[in-house]
Design a protein around this motif. Structure first.
Motif, short mmCIF file in Angstrom:
data_model
loop_
_atom_site.label_atom_id
_atom_site.label_comp_id
_atom_site.label_asym_id
_atom_site.label_seq_id
_atom_site.Cartn_x
_atom_site.Cartn_y
_atom_site.Cartn_z
N ALA A 107 -4.54 -31.97 -21.37
CA ALA A 107 -3.76 -32.65 -22.41
C ALA A 107 -3.85 -34.17 -22.32
CB ALA A 107 -2.30 -32.19 -22.34
N LYS A 108 -3.89 -34.70 -21.11
CA LYS A 108 -3.96 -36.15 -20.95
C LYS A 108 -5.29 -36.68 -21.48
CE LYS A 108 -2.94 -39.79 -17.68
NZ LYS A 108 -2.54 -40.16 -16.34
N ALA A 109 -6.37 -35.97 -21.20
CA ALA A 109 -7.69 -36.38 -21.70
C ALA A 109 -7.74 -36.27 -23.22
CB ALA A 109 -8.78 -35.54 -21.06
N MET A 110 -7.17 -35.21 -23.75
CA MET A 110 -7.17 -35.02 -25.20
C MET A 110 -6.36 -36.13 -25.87
SD MET A 110 -8.37 -32.99 -27.54
CE MET A 110 -8.37 -31.23 -27.51
N SER A 111 -5.20 -36.45 -25.31
CA SER A 111 -4.38 -37.53 -25.85
C SER A 111 -5.13 -38.86 -25.81
CB SER A 111 -3.07 -37.63 -25.06
OG SER A 111 -2.28 -38.68 -25.55
N ALA A 112 -5.82 -39.12 -24.71
CA ALA A 112 -6.60 -40.36 -24.59
C ALA A 112 -7.69 -40.40 -25.65
CB ALA A 112 -7.20 -40.47 -23.19
N ALA A 113 -8.36 -39.28 -25.88
CA ALA A 113 -9.43 -39.24 -26.88
C ALA A 113 -8.88 -39.54 -28.27
CB ALA A 113 -10.13 -37.88 -26.85
N PHE A 114 -7.73 -38.94 -28.61
CA PHE A 114 -7.11 -39.23 -29.91
C PHE A 114 -6.76 -40.71 -30.02
CE2 PHE A 114 -5.88 -34.63 -30.39
CZ PHE A 114 -6.41 -34.43 -31.66
N SER A 115 -6.11 -41.25 -29.00
CA SER A 115 -5.68 -42.65 -29.04
C SER A 115 -6.86 -43.60 -29.16
CB SER A 115 -4.88 -42.99 -27.78
OG SER A 115 -3.67 -42.28 -27.75
N PHE A 140 -1.02 -32.44 -32.26
CA PHE A 140 -1.43 -31.99 -30.93
C PHE A 140 -0.29 -32.12 -29.92
CE2 PHE A 140 -3.10 -33.05 -26.70
CZ PHE A 140 -3.72 -31.85 -26.40
N GLU A 141 0.44 -33.22 -29.99
CA GLU A 141 1.53 -33.46 -29.03
C GLU A 141 2.80 -33.89 -29.77
OE1 GLU A 141 0.12 -36.31 -26.17
OE2 GLU A 141 -0.57 -37.69 -27.69
N PRO A 142 3.45 -32.93 -30.45
CA PRO A 142 4.61 -33.26 -31.29
C PRO A 142 5.83 -33.74 -30.53
CG PRO A 142 4.32 -30.89 -31.15
CD PRO A 142 3.12 -31.51 -30.47
#
Length: 184
Positions: A107-115, A140-142
């Motif tokens: 999740a942290k990697a996915m959040s970083a990719a979105f940001s 993805f992260e509501p």
């Protein structure tokens, strides 16, 4: 331990205290002494060397991780950070898109990719794509206040849409009371 040391000395952006980065390097060296084929340690070493502005070492560590083989999503994300530093933003954006498309469980990697992808779109003037990426990140992260707050800042500063920004700042505050959302 290396991750702990990097995070404990975090200042902002890509900056950490020299002492914490040195401690992280010591921990990574020990991990690689114990297991010289530990690909994820090389992935983290690439990030550490990037933070220390040691680009050649960073590139070499990431190449070693790739040659050993790993599905760690931080390998492409750390490679993208180097590309961005070298002015190759379009190549980095393609990597962010690939990480998102991979559906990694990290999740942290996915959040970083979105940001990072939304930031790329904003900086390159692709506001429609930036807007879409912010919305996907929220889906993805509501529960993340930061996702709403970042979207609100985008709406206010890039789209000049104060009314929509207020809604998103309030969504952020519903999840966490923090300064940027309060100021917004």
């Amino acid at each position: 331990y290396a991750r702990y040391h990097i995070m404990s000395g975090y200042i902002s952006g890509d900056r950490g205290t020299p002492a914490s980065l040195a401690s992280a390097e010591h921990s990574l060296n020990e991990a690689l002494r114990i297991n010289p084929e530990y690909a994820e340690a090389y992935v983290l070493a690439g990030h550490l060397y990037f933070l220390q502005k040691r680009m050649t070492d960073a590139v070499n560590a990431l190449a070693k991780a790739k040659s050993i083989g790993t599905s760690d999503p931080w390998l492409p994300l750390n490679s993208a950070a180097i590309l961005t530093a070298l002015g190759k933003q379009d190549e980095a954006a393609a990597i962010y898109q690939n990480v998102i498309a991979s559906g990694t469980k990290n999740a942290k990697a996915m959040s970083a990719a979105f940001s990072l992808l939304s930031r790329y779109y904003e900086r390159s003037g692709q506001l429609s794509e930036a807007n879409e990426t912010h919305i996907k990140q929220i889906a993805f992260e509501p529960t993340s206040a930061w996702s709403y707050g970042n979207y609100a800042s985008f709406l206010l500063c890039k789209k000049d849409d104060a009314d929509s920004a207020i809604v998103q700042f309030r969504n952020a505050l519903d999840r966490m009371n923090y300064g940027v959302a309060r100021n917004g």
